[in-house]
Design a protein around this motif. Structure first.
Motif, PDB file in Angstrom:
ATOM      1  N   ALA A  90       0.834  -1.200   0.000  1.00  0.00           N
ATOM      2  CA  ALA A  90       0.000   0.000   0.000  1.00  0.00           C
ATOM      3  C   ALA A  90       0.873   1.256   0.000  1.00  0.00           C
ATOM      4  CB  ALA A  90      -0.933   0.003   1.201  1.00  0.00           C
ATOM      5  N   CYS A  91       1.971   1.220   0.733  1.00  0.00           N
ATOM      6  CA  CYS A  91       2.916   2.350   0.729  1.00  0.00           C
ATOM      7  C   CYS A  91       3.487   2.567  -0.668  1.00  0.00           C
ATOM      8  CB  CYS A  91       4.063   2.104   1.707  1.00  0.00           C
ATOM      9  SG  CYS A  91       3.596   2.122   3.437  1.00  0.00           S
ATOM     10  N   ALA A  92       3.776   1.468  -1.353  1.00  0.00           N
ATOM     11  CA  ALA A  92       4.362   1.544  -2.696  1.00  0.00           C
ATOM     12  C   ALA A  92       3.372   2.115  -3.705  1.00  0.00           C
ATOM     13  CB  ALA A  92       4.818   0.163  -3.142  1.00  0.00           C
ATOM     14  N   LYS A  93       2.084   1.794  -3.532  1.00  0.00           N
ATOM     15  CA  LYS A  93       1.075   2.191  -4.512  1.00  0.00           C
ATOM     16  C   LYS A  93       0.402   3.527  -4.207  1.00  0.00           C
ATOM     17  CE  LYS A  93      -0.019  -2.397  -6.169  1.00  0.00           C
ATOM     18  NZ  LYS A  93      -1.077  -3.390  -6.379  1.00  0.00           N
ATOM     19  N   ALA A  94       0.769   4.151  -3.104  1.00  0.00           N
ATOM     20  CA  ALA A  94       0.162   5.432  -2.743  1.00  0.00           C
ATOM     21  C   ALA A  94       0.441   6.474  -3.822  1.00  0.00           C
ATOM     22  CB  ALA A  94       0.718   5.911  -1.407  1.00  0.00           C
ATOM     23  N   GLU A  95      -0.443   7.449  -3.930  1.00  0.00           N
ATOM     24  CA  GLU A  95      -0.257   8.513  -4.931  1.00  0.00           C
ATOM     25  C   GLU A  95       1.107   9.176  -4.757  1.00  0.00           C
ATOM     26  OE1 GLU A  95      -2.371  12.676  -6.196  1.00  0.00           O
ATOM     27  OE2 GLU A  95      -3.627  11.047  -5.443  1.00  0.00           O
ATOM     28  N   GLN A  96       1.493   9.418  -3.525  1.00  0.00           N
ATOM     29  CA  GLN A  96       2.842   9.872  -3.188  1.00  0.00           C
ATOM     30  C   GLN A  96       3.489   8.718  -2.441  1.00  0.00           C
ATOM     31  OE1 GLN A  96       4.259  12.865  -4.047  1.00  0.00           O
ATOM     32  NE2 GLN A  96       2.390  13.158  -5.220  1.00  0.00           N
ATOM     33  N   PRO A  97       4.269   7.869  -3.137  1.00  0.00           N
ATOM     34  CA  PRO A  97       4.826   6.669  -2.496  1.00  0.00           C
ATOM     35  C   PRO A  97       5.513   6.986  -1.172  1.00  0.00           C
ATOM     36  CG  PRO A  97       5.284   6.663  -4.832  1.00  0.00           C
ATOM     37  CD  PRO A  97       4.711   8.010  -4.514  1.00  0.00           C
ATOM     38  N   ARG A  98       5.310   6.138  -0.204  1.00  0.00           N
ATOM     39  CA  ARG A  98       5.797   6.338   1.154  1.00  0.00           C
ATOM     40  C   ARG A  98       6.945   5.374   1.433  1.00  0.00           C
ATOM     41  NH1 ARG A  98       2.294   9.834   2.709  1.00  0.00           N
ATOM     42  NH2 ARG A  98       0.076   9.747   2.307  1.00  0.00           N
ATOM     43  N   VAL A  99       8.124   5.773   0.956  1.00  0.00           N
ATOM     44  CA  VAL A  99       9.299   4.914   1.063  1.00  0.00           C
ATOM     45  C   VAL A  99       9.706   4.714   2.519  1.00  0.00           C
ATOM     46  CG1 VAL A  99      11.725   4.638   0.418  1.00  0.00           C
ATOM     47  CG2 VAL A  99      10.098   5.564  -1.234  1.00  0.00           C
ATOM     48  N   LYS A 100       9.743   5.792   3.294  1.00  0.00           N
ATOM     49  CA  LYS A 100      10.160   5.674   4.700  1.00  0.00           C
ATOM     50  C   LYS A 100       9.242   4.732   5.469  1.00  0.00           C
ATOM     51  CE  LYS A 100      12.454  10.127   5.121  1.00  0.00           C
ATOM     52  NZ  LYS A 100      12.481  11.422   5.815  1.00  0.00           N
ATOM     53  N   GLN A 101       7.950   4.831   5.233  1.00  0.00           N
ATOM     54  CA  GLN A 101       7.014   3.962   5.922  1.00  0.00           C
ATOM     55  C   GLN A 101       7.183   2.514   5.472  1.00  0.00           C
ATOM     56  OE1 GLN A 101       6.205   6.919   4.622  1.00  0.00           O
ATOM     57  NE2 GLN A 101       5.004   8.066   6.094  1.00  0.00           N
ATOM     58  N   ALA A 102       7.446   2.310   4.183  1.00  0.00           N
ATOM     59  CA  ALA A 102       7.649   0.948   3.678  1.00  0.00           C
ATOM     60  C   ALA A 102       8.860   0.305   4.341  1.00  0.00           C
ATOM     61  CB  ALA A 102       7.813   0.964   2.157  1.00  0.00           C
ATOM     62  N   VAL A 103       9.951   1.070   4.441  1.00  0.00           N
ATOM     63  CA  VAL A 103      11.162   0.556   5.078  1.00  0.00           C
ATOM     64  C   VAL A 103      10.916   0.327   6.569  1.00  0.00           C
ATOM     65  CG1 VAL A 103      13.571   1.076   5.637  1.00  0.00           C
ATOM     66  CG2 VAL A 103      12.696   1.545   3.342  1.00  0.00           C
ATOM     67  N   SER A 104      10.197   1.233   7.204  1.00  0.00           N
ATOM     68  CA  SER A 104       9.878   1.072   8.630  1.00  0.00           C
ATOM     69  C   SER A 104       9.055  -0.193   8.876  1.00  0.00           C
ATOM     70  CB  SER A 104       9.107   2.286   9.153  1.00  0.00           C
ATOM     71  OG  SER A 104       9.932   3.421   9.167  1.00  0.00           O
ATOM     72  N   LEU A 105       8.120  -0.453   7.989  1.00  0.00           N
ATOM     73  CA  LEU A 105       7.318  -1.672   8.126  1.00  0.00           C
ATOM     74  C   LEU A 105       8.169  -2.921   7.934  1.00  0.00           C
ATOM     75  CD1 LEU A 105       4.097  -0.536   6.270  1.00  0.00           C
ATOM     76  CD2 LEU A 105       4.213  -1.341   8.639  1.00  0.00           C
ATOM     77  N   LEU A 106       9.124  -2.871   7.011  1.00  0.00           N
ATOM     78  CA  LEU A 106      10.030  -3.995   6.804  1.00  0.00           C
ATOM     79  C   LEU A 106      10.840  -4.252   8.074  1.00  0.00           C
ATOM     80  CD1 LEU A 106      10.926  -5.905   4.421  1.00  0.00           C
ATOM     81  CD2 LEU A 106      12.865  -4.373   4.177  1.00  0.00           C
ATOM     82  N   GLU A 107      11.331  -3.177   8.691  1.00  0.00           N
ATOM     83  CA  GLU A 107      12.081  -3.316   9.942  1.00  0.00           C
ATOM     84  C   GLU A 107      11.183  -3.832  11.068  1.00  0.00           C
ATOM     85  OE1 GLU A 107      13.702   0.598  10.459  1.00  0.00           O
ATOM     86  OE2 GLU A 107      15.221   0.292   8.905  1.00  0.00           O
ATOM     87  N   ALA A 108       9.956  -3.323  11.141  1.00  0.00           N
ATOM     88  CA  ALA A 108       9.021  -3.775  12.170  1.00  0.00           C
ATOM     89  C   ALA A 108       8.703  -5.257  11.992  1.00  0.00           C
ATOM     90  CB  ALA A 108       7.734  -2.954  12.119  1.00  0.00           C
ATOM     91  N   MET A 109       8.641  -5.675  10.760  1.00  0.00           N
ATOM     92  CA  MET A 109       8.383  -7.080  10.456  1.00  0.00           C
ATOM     93  C   MET A 109       9.483  -7.954  11.048  1.00  0.00           C
ATOM     94  SD  MET A 109       7.842  -8.426   6.590  1.00  0.00           S
ATOM     95  CE  MET A 109       7.166 -10.020   6.230  1.00  0.00           C
ATOM     96  N   ARG A 110      10.729  -7.539  10.837  1.00  0.00           N
ATOM     97  CA  ARG A 110      11.867  -8.286  11.394  1.00  0.00           C
ATOM     98  C   ARG A 110      11.830  -8.270  12.917  1.00  0.00           C
ATOM     99  NH1 ARG A 110      15.569  -5.235   7.626  1.00  0.00           N
ATOM    100  NH2 ARG A 110      15.602  -6.467   5.732  1.00  0.00           N
ATOM    101  N   GLU A 111      11.539  -7.097  13.499  1.00  0.00           N
ATOM    102  CA  GLU A 111      11.489  -6.970  14.960  1.00  0.00           C
ATOM    103  C   GLU A 111      10.397  -7.845  15.568  1.00  0.00           C
ATOM    104  OE1 GLU A 111      11.116  -2.790  15.750  1.00  0.00           O
ATOM    105  OE2 GLU A 111      13.119  -2.369  14.961  1.00  0.00           O
ATOM    106  N   ALA A 112       9.348  -8.107  14.782  1.00  0.00           N
ATOM    107  CA  ALA A 112       8.260  -8.954  15.255  1.00  0.00           C
ATOM    108  C   ALA A 112       8.609 -10.439  15.119  1.00  0.00           C
ATOM    109  CB  ALA A 112       6.982  -8.647  14.474  1.00  0.00           C
ATOM    110  N   GLY A 113       9.823 -10.712  14.630  1.00  0.00           N
ATOM    111  CA  GLY A 113      10.259 -12.093  14.501  1.00  0.00           C
ATOM    112  C   GLY A 113       9.819 -12.754  13.204  1.00  0.00           C
ATOM    113  N   LEU A 114       9.351 -11.947  12.261  1.00  0.00           N
ATOM    114  CA  LEU A 114       8.917 -12.470  10.966  1.00  0.00           C
ATOM    115  C   LEU A 114      10.030 -12.291   9.937  1.00  0.00           C
ATOM    116  CD1 LEU A 114       5.348 -10.944  11.011  1.00  0.00           C
ATOM    117  CD2 LEU A 114       5.987 -13.296  11.540  1.00  0.00           C
TER     118      LEU A 114
END
Length: 72
Positions: A22-46
């Motif tokens: 969803a961050c990638a497809k936003a009208e104004q792509p949200r790169v920082k949020q996409a990267v933050s979610l990737l990091e949060a994913m790792r922190e969650a043990g995924l």
């Protein structure tokens, strides 16, 4: 006892991938949020997968395209 809020909510790779996409497809792509979610994913043990990384790359590419169109 669960250590993270993500575990309590029951989020899995699919949920994170949808949010990153969803961050990638936003009208104004949200790169920082996409990267933050990737990091949060790792922190969650995924473990991020191909979809996770491709969505972050797409966010970067779309952001670059959006920035380039502003210059023209």
């Amino acid at each position: 006892m669960r250590a993270s809020g993500e575990a309590v909510l029951g989020l899995n790779e699919h949920h994170y991938n949808r949010a990153i996409n969803a961050c990638a497809k936003a009208e104004q792509p949200r790169v920082k949020q996409a990267v933050s979610l990737l990091e949060a994913m790792r922190e969650a043990g995924l473990t991020p997968n191909e979809v996770s990384y491709n969505s972050v790359i797409t966010a970067c590419a779309n952001a670059a395209r959006t920035d380039a169109s502003r210059v023209e």
